[in-house]
Motif scaffolding. Structure first.
Motif, PDB file in Angstrom:
ATOM      1  N   LEU A  49     -56.420  -3.718 -51.015  1.00 27.23           N
ATOM      2  CA  LEU A  49     -56.539  -2.411 -51.679  1.00 27.23           C
ATOM      3  C   LEU A  49     -57.996  -2.069 -51.903  1.00 27.23           C
ATOM      4  CD1 LEU A  49     -53.660  -2.519 -54.331  1.00 27.23           C
ATOM      5  CD2 LEU A  49     -53.820  -0.999 -52.362  1.00 27.23           C
TER       6      LEU A  49
ATOM      7  N   LEU B 237     -59.602  -0.969 -48.847  1.00 25.60           N
ATOM      8  CA  LEU B 237     -59.210   0.389 -48.447  1.00 25.60           C
ATOM      9  C   LEU B 237     -59.854   1.460 -49.335  1.00 25.60           C
ATOM     10  CD1 LEU B 237     -55.398  -0.070 -47.687  1.00 25.60           C
ATOM     11  CD2 LEU B 237     -57.143   0.656 -46.061  1.00 25.60           C
TER      12      LEU B 237
ATOM     13  N   ILE C  33     -43.915  -5.225 -57.117  1.00 24.67           N
ATOM     14  CA  ILE C  33     -45.351  -5.427 -57.289  1.00 24.67           C
ATOM     15  C   ILE C  33     -45.788  -4.840 -58.628  1.00 24.67           C
ATOM     16  CG2 ILE C  33     -47.654  -4.890 -56.369  1.00 24.67           C
ATOM     17  CD1 ILE C  33     -46.311  -4.693 -53.583  1.00 24.67           C
TER      18      ILE C  33
ATOM     19  N   VAL D   3     -52.952  -7.878 -59.658  1.00 25.03           N
ATOM     20  CA  VAL D   3     -51.811  -7.594 -58.790  1.00 25.03           C
ATOM     21  C   VAL D   3     -50.946  -8.850 -58.699  1.00 25.03           C
ATOM     22  CG1 VAL D   3     -51.065  -6.830 -56.520  1.00 25.03           C
ATOM     23  CG2 VAL D   3     -53.217  -5.988 -57.454  1.00 25.03           C
ATOM     24  N   ARG D   4     -49.666  -8.675 -58.954  1.00 21.66           N
ATOM     25  CA  ARG D   4     -48.725  -9.801 -58.870  1.00 21.66           C
ATOM     26  C   ARG D   4     -47.541  -9.335 -58.043  1.00 21.66           C
ATOM     27  NH1 ARG D   4     -50.366 -14.583 -61.037  1.00 21.66           N
ATOM     28  NH2 ARG D   4     -48.393 -15.107 -62.047  1.00 21.66           N
ATOM     29  N   GLN D   5     -47.154 -10.132 -57.077  1.00 22.30           N
ATOM     30  CA  GLN D   5     -45.987  -9.746 -56.271  1.00 22.30           C
ATOM     31  C   GLN D   5     -44.766 -10.585 -56.631  1.00 22.30           C
ATOM     32  OE1 GLN D   5     -46.278  -9.016 -52.094  1.00 22.30           O
ATOM     33  NE2 GLN D   5     -44.072  -8.810 -51.958  1.00 22.30           N
ATOM     34  N   GLY D   6     -43.658  -9.923 -56.774  1.00 22.07           N
ATOM     35  CA  GLY D   6     -42.406 -10.609 -57.049  1.00 22.07           C
ATOM     36  C   GLY D   6     -41.335 -10.159 -56.073  1.00 22.07           C
ATOM     37  N   LYS D   7     -40.105 -10.503 -56.400  1.00 23.74           N
ATOM     38  CA  LYS D   7     -38.991 -10.142 -55.529  1.00 23.74           C
ATOM     39  C   LYS D   7     -38.029  -9.224 -56.267  1.00 23.74           C
ATOM     40  CE  LYS D   7     -38.381 -14.528 -54.628  1.00 23.74           C
ATOM     41  NZ  LYS D   7     -37.728 -15.782 -54.233  1.00 23.74           N
ATOM     42  N   PHE D   8     -37.345  -8.410 -55.494  1.00 23.64           N
ATOM     43  CA  PHE D   8     -36.358  -7.499 -56.050  1.00 23.64           C
ATOM     44  C   PHE D   8     -35.089  -7.670 -55.231  1.00 23.64           C
ATOM     45  CE2 PHE D   8     -34.287  -3.313 -55.856  1.00 23.64           C
ATOM     46  CZ  PHE D   8     -34.055  -3.105 -57.195  1.00 23.64           C
TER      47      PHE D   8
ATOM     48  N   PHE E 239     -59.557   1.590 -52.801  1.00 22.97           N
ATOM     49  CA  PHE E 239     -58.920   1.821 -54.102  1.00 22.97           C
ATOM     50  C   PHE E 239     -59.649   0.989 -55.153  1.00 22.97           C
ATOM     51  CE2 PHE E 239     -55.418   2.771 -51.158  1.00 22.97           C
ATOM     52  CZ  PHE E 239     -55.060   4.024 -51.618  1.00 22.97           C
TER      53      PHE E 239
ATOM     54  N   ALA F 208     -50.417   6.632 -53.582  1.00 13.78           N
ATOM     55  CA  ALA F 208     -51.307   6.606 -52.419  1.00 13.78           C
ATOM     56  C   ALA F 208     -51.407   5.179 -51.872  1.00 13.78           C
ATOM     57  CB  ALA F 208     -52.682   7.143 -52.805  1.00 13.78           C
ATOM     58  N   MET F 209     -51.465   4.200 -52.770  1.00 13.28           N
ATOM     59  CA  MET F 209     -51.511   2.794 -52.337  1.00 13.28           C
ATOM     60  C   MET F 209     -50.249   2.408 -51.571  1.00 13.28           C
ATOM     61  SD  MET F 209     -52.964   0.981 -55.779  1.00 13.28           S
ATOM     62  CE  MET F 209     -54.183   1.879 -56.732  1.00 13.28           C
TER      63      MET F 209
ATOM     64  N   LYS G 193     -39.170  -5.810 -52.519  1.00 18.38           N
ATOM     65  CA  LYS G 193     -40.376  -6.371 -53.127  1.00 18.38           C
ATOM     66  C   LYS G 193     -40.632  -5.702 -54.457  1.00 18.38           C
ATOM     67  CE  LYS G 193     -42.591  -5.658 -49.256  1.00 18.38           C
ATOM     68  NZ  LYS G 193     -43.694  -5.421 -48.320  1.00 18.38           N
TER      69      LYS G 193
ATOM     70  N   LYS H 249     -50.367   3.901 -48.085  1.00 18.52           N
ATOM     71  CA  LYS H 249     -51.373   3.340 -47.198  1.00 18.52           C
ATOM     72  C   LYS H 249     -51.173   1.861 -46.916  1.00 18.52           C
ATOM     73  CE  LYS H 249     -55.413   6.230 -47.098  1.00 18.52           C
ATOM     74  NZ  LYS H 249     -56.819   6.329 -47.486  1.00 18.52           N
ATOM     75  N   LEU H 250     -50.640   1.108 -47.884  1.00 16.01           N
ATOM     76  CA  LEU H 250     -50.613  -0.342 -47.713  1.00 16.01           C
ATOM     77  C   LEU H 250     -49.320  -1.015 -48.150  1.00 16.01           C
ATOM     78  CD1 LEU H 250     -52.409  -2.951 -47.077  1.00 16.01           C
ATOM     79  CD2 LEU H 250     -52.668  -3.092 -49.539  1.00 16.01           C
ATOM     80  N   LEU H 251     -48.860  -0.670 -49.360  1.00  8.39           N
ATOM     81  CA  LEU H 251     -47.821  -1.515 -49.960  1.00  8.39           C
ATOM     82  C   LEU H 251     -46.469  -1.395 -49.267  1.00  8.39           C
ATOM     83  CD1 LEU H 251     -48.715  -0.973 -53.739  1.00  8.39           C
ATOM     84  CD2 LEU H 251     -49.500  -2.767 -52.211  1.00  8.39           C
TER      85      LEU H 251
END
Lengths: 79, 79
Positions: B25, B28, A42, B36-41, B30, A60-61, A40, A64-66
């Motif tokens: 986040l 939690l 991010i 925040v953008r999620q991609g692929k690796f 933060f 820390a993120m 992934k 805890k989450l990512l």
């Protein structure tokens, strides 16, 4: 500050998604492809006064989450 | 040769997964996290005699299978 996080499966952890990609690539005629692993990526903006602080916050993120630290490694880059 | 591919959503394309991460986040504790953008690796080994050829092969894989070029950008790095 902009942070980039790359999350990858640890060595030895089975990656069925990677195997599926490998099979599909070979089905499309791409030869010589091996060891496909999918992870992934991010990107995020984080409020911090300096690079070190930003990195610490994003790590820390991740903890805890990512990322699932049992099976995944993460790498944080502040840009 | 080892190749790394980063696939990200184009600007303007809605990213519900990123929004979900952002919400989680903030839940939690933060603060100050945004965009925040999620991609692929994807990591793979490819057979090629030189770096240029390897890059060309992996770019072809991205166009044909790995990325949806209508909504995604990709970046290939040979290491």
């Amino acid at each position: 500050m902009k942070a980039k996080v790359i999350i990858t499966l640890k060595n030895g952890v089975l990656d069925p998604q990677g195997k599926a990609i490998e099979g599909a690539l070979s089905g499309l005629g791409f030869a010589g492809v091996d060891n496909v692993r999918q992870g992934k990526f991010i990107e995020l903006d984080v409020d911090a006064s300096n690079e070190g602080e930003a990195k610490k916050a994003v790590e820390a993120m991740c903890e805890k989450l990512l990322a699932n630290t049992v099976i995944e490694n993460y790498r944080v880059e502040i840009v």
